[in-house]
Design an enzyme around this catalytic site. Structure first.
Site, mmCIF file in Angstrom:
data_model
loop_
_atom_site.group_PDB
_atom_site.id
_atom_site.type_symbol
_atom_site.label_atom_id
_atom_site.label_comp_id
_atom_site.label_asym_id
_atom_site.label_seq_id
_atom_site.Cartn_x
_atom_site.Cartn_y
_atom_site.Cartn_z
ATOM 1 N N ASN A 1 9.699 14.621 27.460
ATOM 2 C CA ASN A 1 8.379 15.199 27.706
ATOM 3 C C ASN A 1 8.580 16.684 27.977
ATOM 4 O OD1 ASN A 1 5.880 15.997 28.615
ATOM 5 N ND2 ASN A 1 5.913 14.749 30.473
ATOM 6 N N TRP A 2 8.223 17.487 27.010
ATOM 7 C CA TRP A 2 8.443 18.932 27.168
ATOM 8 C C TRP A 2 7.403 19.575 28.080
ATOM 9 C CZ3 TRP A 2 10.346 21.760 22.069
ATOM 10 C CH2 TRP A 2 11.630 21.308 21.767
ATOM 11 N N LYS A 3 6.351 18.838 28.438
ATOM 12 C CA LYS A 3 5.286 19.404 29.283
ATOM 13 C C LYS A 3 4.801 20.719 28.653
ATOM 14 C CE LYS A 3 7.333 16.898 33.092
ATOM 15 N NZ LYS A 3 7.562 16.745 34.519
ATOM 16 N N HIS B 1 0.118 10.692 32.847
ATOM 17 C CA HIS B 1 1.220 11.328 33.573
ATOM 18 C C HIS B 1 0.716 11.780 34.945
ATOM 19 C CE1 HIS B 1 4.404 14.071 34.705
ATOM 20 N NE2 HIS B 1 5.161 13.492 33.796
ATOM 21 N N GLU C 1 1.162 14.361 36.533
ATOM 22 C CA GLU C 1 0.665 15.746 36.574
ATOM 23 C C GLU C 1 -0.791 15.806 36.112
ATOM 24 O OE1 GLU C 1 3.907 17.411 34.335
ATOM 25 O OE2 GLU C 1 5.234 16.983 36.026
ATOM 26 N N GLU D 1 7.406 6.648 37.001
ATOM 27 C CA GLU D 1 7.849 7.970 37.413
ATOM 28 C C GLU D 1 7.390 8.241 38.850
ATOM 29 O OE1 GLU D 1 8.574 10.628 33.710
ATOM 30 O OE2 GLU D 1 6.499 10.856 34.321
ATOM 31 N N GLY E 1 11.074 16.535 38.709
ATOM 32 C CA GLY E 1 11.436 17.945 38.802
ATOM 33 C C GLY E 1 12.056 18.348 40.125
ATOM 34 N N SER F 1 13.759 13.275 37.257
ATOM 35 C CA SER F 1 15.084 13.876 37.471
ATOM 36 C C SER F 1 16.216 13.125 36.774
ATOM 37 C CB SER F 1 15.377 14.022 38.973
ATOM 38 O OG SER F 1 14.457 14.947 39.556
ATOM 39 N N GLY G 1 12.003 14.910 31.543
ATOM 40 C CA GLY G 1 11.302 16.190 31.485
ATOM 41 C C GLY G 1 12.270 17.325 31.207
ATOM 42 N N GLY G 2 12.670 18.025 32.266
ATOM 43 C CA GLY G 2 13.477 19.234 32.132
ATOM 44 C C GLY G 2 14.706 19.073 31.261
HETATM 45 P P1 13P Z 1 11.880 15.690 35.121
HETATM 46 O O1 13P Z 1 12.850 14.927 34.239
HETATM 47 O O2 13P Z 1 11.895 17.161 34.853
HETATM 48 O O3 13P Z 1 12.043 15.317 36.551
HETATM 49 O O4 13P Z 1 10.409 15.208 34.682
HETATM 50 C C1 13P Z 1 10.129 13.849 34.578
HETATM 51 C C2 13P Z 1 8.823 13.692 33.944
HETATM 52 O O5 13P Z 1 7.779 13.962 34.529
HETATM 53 C C3 13P Z 1 8.782 13.205 32.554
HETATM 54 O O6 13P Z 1 7.498 12.854 32.178
#
Ligand code: 13P
Length: 245
Positions: A10-12, A93, A95, A163, A169, A208, A229-230
């Protein structure tokens, strides 16, 4: 039952046209593991160029509208995502649940629209730190599934991503025991809601995930993959996670 693993990135709101050069290395890592499904969900504007750059890689959206079209400024429909070349879409998600105040019912409607339109729906659930500290983590996630899991979902069309909000993050992850407890509870809930298909729906862990913890997290029973994510932004970070699956 061991399900085929899915490792999704997920590149957000990150990446760029230039960053699509990372996809070549991700495809290389995916080709080394033909037994693992790999997908990247970049920002909506990058979906079509990502598909053009790597036609063999599954590309997905990060959100969709529940309606097919209409006066919804700034939103993207399932049809538009499909036309751009997406094969899956993340919905609910944390977020978006936080920033856009999305409710379980809205998330469910989006997931239903995705499935009806031919996209695999990746429905996200997860508790906050305060909810975990209060001993409510499992109950919160069960409630989110009650409210947002599309009952028509199957092993082919639905994926659930657990999640924990506090792990996203932050570099923090739940213990293996806590992940095992939660994924077992999600599995039981999915079977209760969807019947036999609930046993075939993949349950991803997200929060993470990185190369150094992926193998341990992905070996937990009922962890059928990861939502990253990251560490999905660079092939050098994401490749080892695919390899660990
Ligand atoms: P991180 O891997 O950056 O913690 O993000 C997880 C995430 O929200 C994937 O959707």
């Amino acid at each position: 039952m061991a399900l085929r693993k899915l490792v999704a990135g997920n590149w957000k709101m990150n990446g760029s046209l230039a960053a699509l050069s990372e996809l070549a290395g991700i495809v290389e890592a995916a080709q080394a593991r033909p037994d693992v499904d790999v997908a990247i969900c970049p920002p909506a504007t990058l979906i079509a160029p990502a598909v053009a750059a790597q036609p063999g890689l599954a590309i997905g959206g990060q959100d969709c509208h529940a309606n097919a079209s209409g006066a919804h400024t700034g939103c993207v429909s399932v049809t538009l995502l499909k036309e751009a070349g997406a094969s899956c879409v993340i919905v609910g998600h944390s977020e978006r649940r936080a920033d856009q105040h999305e409710t379980d019912a809205e998330v469910q409607a989006k997931a239903q629209a995705a499935i009806a339109g031919g996209l695999k729906a990746i429905v996200c659930v997860g508790e906050t730190e305060a909810q975990r500290d209060a001993g409510q983590a499992v109950a919160i996630v069960e409630g989110q599934l009650d409210g947002s899991a599309p009952r028509e979902g199957t092993g082919e069309t639905l994926v659930v991503a657990y999640e924990p909000v506090w792990a996203i993050g932050t570099g923090r992850t739940p213990t293996v025991g806590d992940v095992a407890e939660m994924h077992a509870a999600i599995r039981a809930k999915l079977v209760a809601l969807l019947g036999a298909e609930g046993a075939k729906v993949r349950i991803l862990y997200g929060g993470s995930v990185k190369a150094s913890n992926a193998a341990e997290l992905l070996s937990v029973p009922d962890v059928d993959g990861a939502l990253v994510g990251g560490a999905s932004l660079k092939a050098v970070d994401f490749g080892p996670i695919i390899a660990a699956a």
